[in-house]
Design a protein around this motif. Structure first.
Motif, mmCIF file in Angstrom:
data_model
loop_
_atom_site.group_PDB
_atom_site.id
_atom_site.type_symbol
_atom_site.label_atom_id
_atom_site.label_comp_id
_atom_site.label_asym_id
_atom_site.label_seq_id
_atom_site.Cartn_x
_atom_site.Cartn_y
_atom_site.Cartn_z
ATOM 1 N N THR A 1 17.376 -16.158 -13.045
ATOM 2 C CA THR A 1 17.073 -15.900 -11.636
ATOM 3 C C THR A 1 17.884 -16.783 -10.688
ATOM 4 O O THR A 1 18.393 -16.322 -9.672
ATOM 5 N N LEU A 2 17.991 -18.073 -11.017
ATOM 6 C CA LEU A 2 18.687 -18.998 -10.114
ATOM 7 C C LEU A 2 20.198 -18.794 -10.137
ATOM 8 O O LEU A 2 20.917 -19.408 -9.367
ATOM 9 N N TYR A 3 20.684 -17.955 -11.033
ATOM 10 C CA TYR A 3 22.125 -17.715 -11.150
ATOM 11 C C TYR A 3 22.546 -16.343 -10.616
ATOM 12 O O TYR A 3 23.691 -15.967 -10.710
ATOM 13 N N GLY B 1 5.672 -11.688 -4.194
ATOM 14 C CA GLY B 1 6.835 -12.016 -3.385
ATOM 15 C C GLY B 1 6.483 -12.981 -2.269
ATOM 16 O O GLY B 1 5.320 -13.240 -1.997
ATOM 17 N N VAL C 1 11.051 -16.910 -10.238
ATOM 18 C CA VAL C 1 11.767 -17.852 -11.090
ATOM 19 C C VAL C 1 10.857 -18.239 -12.245
ATOM 20 O O VAL C 1 9.716 -18.636 -12.033
ATOM 21 N N LYS C 2 11.358 -18.124 -13.451
ATOM 22 C CA LYS C 2 10.583 -18.586 -14.610
ATOM 23 C C LYS C 2 11.425 -19.618 -15.337
ATOM 24 O O LYS C 2 12.614 -19.725 -15.119
ATOM 25 N N ALA C 3 10.796 -20.353 -16.216
ATOM 26 C CA ALA C 3 11.499 -21.482 -16.829
ATOM 27 C C ALA C 3 12.491 -21.040 -17.897
ATOM 28 O O ALA C 3 12.295 -20.035 -18.579
ATOM 29 N N THR C 4 13.569 -21.811 -17.990
ATOM 30 C CA THR C 4 14.490 -21.692 -19.104
ATOM 31 C C THR C 4 14.017 -22.655 -20.178
ATOM 32 O O THR C 4 13.706 -23.802 -19.885
ATOM 33 N N GLU D 1 12.521 -27.911 -14.816
ATOM 34 C CA GLU D 1 13.445 -27.924 -15.951
ATOM 35 C C GLU D 1 14.834 -28.407 -15.526
ATOM 36 O O GLU D 1 15.531 -29.073 -16.288
ATOM 37 N N GLY E 1 15.900 -17.302 -0.197
ATOM 38 C CA GLY E 1 16.365 -16.247 -1.092
ATOM 39 C C GLY E 1 15.576 -14.967 -0.947
ATOM 40 O O GLY E 1 14.473 -14.941 -0.440
ATOM 41 N N GLY E 2 16.198 -13.889 -1.396
ATOM 42 C CA GLY E 2 15.424 -12.697 -1.687
ATOM 43 C C GLY E 2 14.937 -11.864 -0.525
ATOM 44 O O GLY E 2 14.288 -10.875 -0.751
ATOM 45 N N GLN F 1 11.764 -10.670 -3.680
ATOM 46 C CA GLN F 1 12.313 -11.873 -4.296
ATOM 47 C C GLN F 1 11.937 -11.947 -5.782
ATOM 48 O O GLN F 1 10.789 -11.775 -6.144
ATOM 49 N N PRO F 2 12.932 -12.181 -6.646
ATOM 50 C CA PRO F 2 12.577 -12.292 -8.058
ATOM 51 C C PRO F 2 11.823 -13.593 -8.327
ATOM 52 O O PRO F 2 12.030 -14.586 -7.642
ATOM 53 N N VAL G 1 22.071 -25.823 -10.126
ATOM 54 C CA VAL G 1 22.127 -24.376 -10.335
ATOM 55 C C VAL G 1 22.674 -23.748 -9.055
ATOM 56 O O VAL G 1 22.542 -24.336 -7.980
ATOM 57 N N PRO G 2 23.292 -22.567 -9.153
ATOM 58 C CA PRO G 2 23.987 -22.036 -7.958
ATOM 59 C C PRO G 2 23.116 -21.236 -7.000
ATOM 60 O O PRO G 2 23.644 -20.593 -6.104
ATOM 61 N N ALA G 3 21.788 -21.321 -7.134
ATOM 62 C CA ALA G 3 20.915 -20.408 -6.370
ATOM 63 C C ALA G 3 21.166 -20.430 -4.853
ATOM 64 O O ALA G 3 21.131 -19.386 -4.211
ATOM 65 N N TYR H 1 14.048 -22.565 -1.976
ATOM 66 C CA TYR H 1 14.460 -21.327 -2.640
ATOM 67 C C TYR H 1 13.705 -20.123 -2.074
ATOM 68 O O TYR H 1 14.297 -19.101 -1.738
ATOM 69 N N THR I 1 6.692 -21.501 -9.010
ATOM 70 C CA THR I 1 8.146 -21.616 -8.860
ATOM 71 C C THR I 1 8.569 -23.065 -9.098
ATOM 72 O O THR I 1 9.563 -23.339 -9.786
ATOM 73 N N SER J 1 8.805 -24.073 -12.713
ATOM 74 C CA SER J 1 10.048 -23.624 -13.345
ATOM 75 C C SER J 1 11.226 -24.483 -12.925
ATOM 76 O O SER J 1 12.149 -24.723 -13.703
#
Lengths: 182, 308
Positions: free
Chosen positions: A71-73, B2, A86-89, B31, B304-305, A83-84, B40-42, B300, B25, B28
């Protein structure tokens, strides 16, 4: 409501495709040494776990399986209506120097895989990254080609391919869906 | 679920579902902090302006790191050394900043309501990083995240917030947030530091520390905000510390799995004895770590979104 146009794989079909992919992975990578599987959320993860089980049945040892959330990419955040989430990697093993097989359910434009490659490379430097998908439906927008394909499925752009798995959907099949007639 | 809001101004305006979205969120996002390459490129190509009219190192740095880990460009404005000290009004400063096309403005101000004023004036997202004695929503969210992480759930837990409730935006945001997710809240402190009618926010009030620490899941100590006190509200620091400071002796009455929280900075020896602040019950440093995760989540979700 979308309309189901055709069923292209049933439960046995999916299982056979995954068995074949497991054999092909072992043949190409010459055994499970240094091999790891990384499933792309959500259905790619279930498929990666099944392929790992099949490799265990063949080789006696299962490769580690990681979970990748891309999601973050994504490069299309601003274009999405919703908006999607975000879940953990979760990749609890080092991927440096390993052969990593990315696993996803459907390969379409290739943008998800591009994001997954970026995400994976941020976590370390694998020796090699390969791609396994259950269905390749074409329409690539990026120069990306899978190494292992369960089923090649030419589709039109307005159709959708749904992979239904027991873990998420309570049933096991691959179908082509059509939008309703205008 | 959402995210639909343009701004994050208060905990009062959020519903339980929105709070859960932010916490999930943030969980997550944690991590990313464990990675070798913490980026990360978000939010690549997004600009975040930190507009701080009050001194703050912790919160500003936390927002700054959060933005940078998501690849946003982060610019810090502080009141000293900017046009504010030359007499420019808040709205003029804001309009000038908007002309630089930021995506998020994070604002801290000593006057309650400043973030609301900016949110109405600006097209970009506005995040309240503390306004007067009003609210500090990201602090309440990181507190909730820390409690949820340690206790595995929030609903049904009992929290006591102890100290200078009257001057505390942290207390106010936490009361709103905790009540919405189904927690019970008691506030405790000397009568001069408890605002009148605070019960109307749905909390219990106590004026004796010994009465409240025995039966709670979380003890949240607040900093004595002497810089905000215009009159002598406590006889002396020494007396306050003796009556309201948390020591190992007093803590003996608490549950063995109690959590001790503090929004920082700690006045060591006043609200918290050093051996309590550094002791096994203390989750003060977890709060700091979770602060970055919560701020990443908020930045974020706000940038985003949304359909363009």
């Amino acid at each position: 409501m979308t309309r189901e146009k055709a069923q292209v794989l049933d439960e046995q079909g999916i299982d056979r495709a995954l068995t074949r992919i497991a054999h092909e992975i072992l043949e190409k990578t010459q055994g499970a040494q240094g091999l790891s599987l990384v499933g792309i959320r959500t259905r790619g993860v279930s498929l990666a776990r099944r392929i790992a089980d099949k490799i265990r049945a063949i080789e006696g040892e299962a490769p580690p399986v990681g979970v990748l959330d891309i999601t973050l990419y994504r490069d299309d955040l601003g274009l999405l209506a919703e908006q999607p989430t975000v879940k953990a990697t979760e990749i609890p093993f080092a991927i440096k120097g390993k052969t990593v097989v990315l696993v996803d359910d459907v390969l379409f434009t290739g943008r998800t895989i591009r994001a997954a490659l970026d995400a994976l490379i941020d976590l370390g430097r694998p020796r090699m990254i390969q791609l396994a998908v259950l269905v390749d439906r074409g329409h690539r927008e990026l120069p990306i080609r899978p190494d292992y394909v369960g089923k090649n499925l030419p589709t039109s752009r307005r159709e959708a391919v749904a992979v239904l798995l027991k873990e998420h959907d309570g049933e096991e099949r691959v179908v082509i869906q059509e939008p309703p007639e205008e | 679920m959402g995210w639909k809001r343009k701004d994050l101004l208060t905990m009062q305006e959020l519903d339980a579902g929105e709070i859960r979205t932010i916490l999930d969120t943030a969980e997550s996002m944690k991590e990313i902090a464990t990675r070798e390459i913490k980026k990360v490129p978000a939010l690549r190509g997004k600009t975040i302006v930190n507009l701080f009219y009050e001194p703050s190192t912790r919160t500003r740095t936390s927002f700054e790191i959060a933005g940078k880990w998501l690849s946003a460009d982060v610019v810090n404005f502080s009141a000293s050394g900017s046009s504010v000290s030359k007499g420019e009004s808040l709205l003029d400063t804001a309009k000038n900043i908007e002309a630089m096309s930021p995506d998020v403005v994070v604002v801290r101000h000593s006057s309650s309501g400043t973030p609301q004023l900016l949110a109405e004036a600006l097209r970009c997202a506005v995040v309240n990083a503390g306004d007067g004695a009003h609210e500090h929503p990201t602090q309440a969210l990181l507190d909730l995240l820390t409690i949820r992480e340690k206790k595995a759930h929030l609903e049904g837990l009992h929290v006591v917030i102890i100290g200078d409730i009257a001057h505390s935006r942290v207390a106010r945001s936490n009361i709103h947030g905790m009540r919405k997710v189904g927690m019970t809240v008691t506030v405790a402190g000397p009568p001069t530091l408890i605002p009148p009618y605070v019960q109307e926010l749905g909390v219990k009030v106590s004026h004796r520390l010994e009465d409240v620490i025995a039966d709670v899941d979380v003890i949240m100590m607040l900093r004595l905000q002497q810089e905000r006190m215009t009159a002598g509200l406590i006889p002396s620091l020494r007396e306050y510390s003796r009556l309201w400071g948390l020591t190992l002796d007093k803590l003996a009455a608490a549950r063995p799995d109690v959590l001790i929280m503090h929004p920082g900075p700690v006045n060591r020896g006043i609200e918290l004895a050093p051996d309590v602040a550094d002791g096994p019950y203390s989750v003060i440093l977890d709060q700091v770590t979770n602060g970055m995760a919560v701020r990443m989540a908020v930045l974020y979700l706000l940038t985003g979104g949304k359909a363009q």
